[in-house]
Design a protein around this motif. Structure first.
Motif, PDB file in Angstrom:
ATOM      1  N   GLU A  36       0.702  -1.255  -0.120  1.00  0.00           N
ATOM      2  CA  GLU A  36      -0.036  -0.034  -0.038  1.00  0.00           C
ATOM      3  C   GLU A  36       0.710   1.217   0.122  1.00  0.00           C
ATOM      4  N   VAL A  37       0.411   2.328  -1.026  1.00  0.00           N
ATOM      5  CA  VAL A  37       1.400   3.325  -0.983  1.00  0.00           C
ATOM      6  C   VAL A  37       0.093   4.563  -0.772  1.00  0.00           C
ATOM      7  N   PRO A  38       0.323   5.171   0.405  1.00  0.00           N
ATOM      8  CA  PRO A  38      -0.755   6.206   1.046  1.00  0.00           C
ATOM      9  C   PRO A  38      -0.726   7.384  -0.109  1.00  0.00           C
ATOM     10  N   PHE A  39      -1.838   7.868  -0.826  1.00  0.00           N
ATOM     11  CA  PHE A  39      -1.863   9.094  -1.269  1.00  0.00           C
ATOM     12  C   PHE A  39      -2.767   9.947  -0.358  1.00  0.00           C
ATOM     13  N   ILE A  40      -2.160  11.000  -0.032  1.00  0.00           N
ATOM     14  CA  ILE A  40      -3.012  11.998   0.920  1.00  0.00           C
ATOM     15  C   ILE A  40      -3.527  13.231   0.014  1.00  0.00           C
ATOM     16  N   HIS A  41      -5.002  13.470   0.069  1.00  0.00           N
ATOM     17  CA  HIS A  41      -5.756  14.401  -0.629  1.00  0.00           C
ATOM     18  C   HIS A  41      -6.315  15.300   0.403  1.00  0.00           C
ATOM     19  N   PRO A  42      -5.812  16.543   0.679  1.00  0.00           N
ATOM     20  CA  PRO A  42      -5.935  17.523   1.694  1.00  0.00           C
ATOM     21  C   PRO A  42      -7.488  18.075   1.117  1.00  0.00           C
ATOM     22  N   ILE A  43      -8.255  18.234   2.141  1.00  0.00           N
ATOM     23  CA  ILE A  43      -9.447  18.856   1.669  1.00  0.00           C
ATOM     24  C   ILE A  43      -9.891  19.824   2.759  1.00  0.00           C
ATOM     25  N   VAL A  44     -10.285  20.925   2.121  1.00  0.00           N
ATOM     26  CA  VAL A  44     -10.321  22.191   2.984  1.00  0.00           C
ATOM     27  C   VAL A  44     -11.907  22.575   2.883  1.00  0.00           C
ATOM     28  N   ASN A  45     -12.748  22.349   3.934  1.00  0.00           N
ATOM     29  CA  ASN A  45     -14.235  22.915   3.736  1.00  0.00           C
ATOM     30  C   ASN A  45     -14.264  24.274   3.999  1.00  0.00           C
ATOM     31  N   VAL A  46     -14.776  25.144   3.010  1.00  0.00           N
ATOM     32  CA  VAL A  46     -14.783  26.458   3.054  1.00  0.00           C
ATOM     33  C   VAL A  46     -16.480  26.915   3.330  1.00  0.00           C
ATOM     34  N   ASN A  47     -16.651  27.366   4.418  1.00  0.00           N
ATOM     35  CA  ASN A  47     -18.320  28.012   4.303  1.00  0.00           C
ATOM     36  C   ASN A  47     -18.290  29.532   3.919  1.00  0.00           C
TER      37      ASN A  47
END
Length: 115
Positions: A36-47
């Motif tokens: 397994e190779v981790p792929f990190i996808h940052p998500i920012v929730n903007v209101n």
């Protein structure tokens, strides 16, 4: 595996040449194992607060006192004549003194008209 040198020591084929040993060849048998190779996808929730403009009407109100017409009194009507003018006892504490004929708005404008 073959031996180098005299491999037939018994004597039948003594004049045979020595064999040539080639470089070793490797035969690979691949086996695959998952890693397994981790792929990190940052998500920012903007209101977001969006402004919706709509008309709201405000009205200012003022009152202006302007002079009206000057009317001639008919005979028998007017201050002190007992008719429906401004004279005599009437509605409220008076309108402004001696120029209007007494203590209030006379019977023509006040008390008798609104009963």
């Amino acid at each position: 595996m073959m031996q180098q040198g005299n491999w037939h020591q018994g004597g039948c084929h003594r004049n045979q040449v020595q064999p040539v040993v080639c470089p070793t060849q490797y035969r690979f048998h691949n086996e695959f194992v998952p890693q397994e190779v981790p792929f990190i996808h940052p998500i920012v929730n903007v209101n977001r607060i969006n402004t919706v403009q709509f008309p709201r009407h405000f009205y200012t109100e003022t009152t202006q006192n302007v002079p009206g017409e000057t009317l001639r009194a008919r005979p028998g009507f007017g201050p002190g004549m007992g008719g429906p003018g401004f004279g005599g006892p009437g509605y409220g504490p008076g309108f402004g003194g001696p120029g209007f004929g007494g203590p209030g708005f006379g019977p023509g404008f006040g008390r008798n008209r609104w009963r």
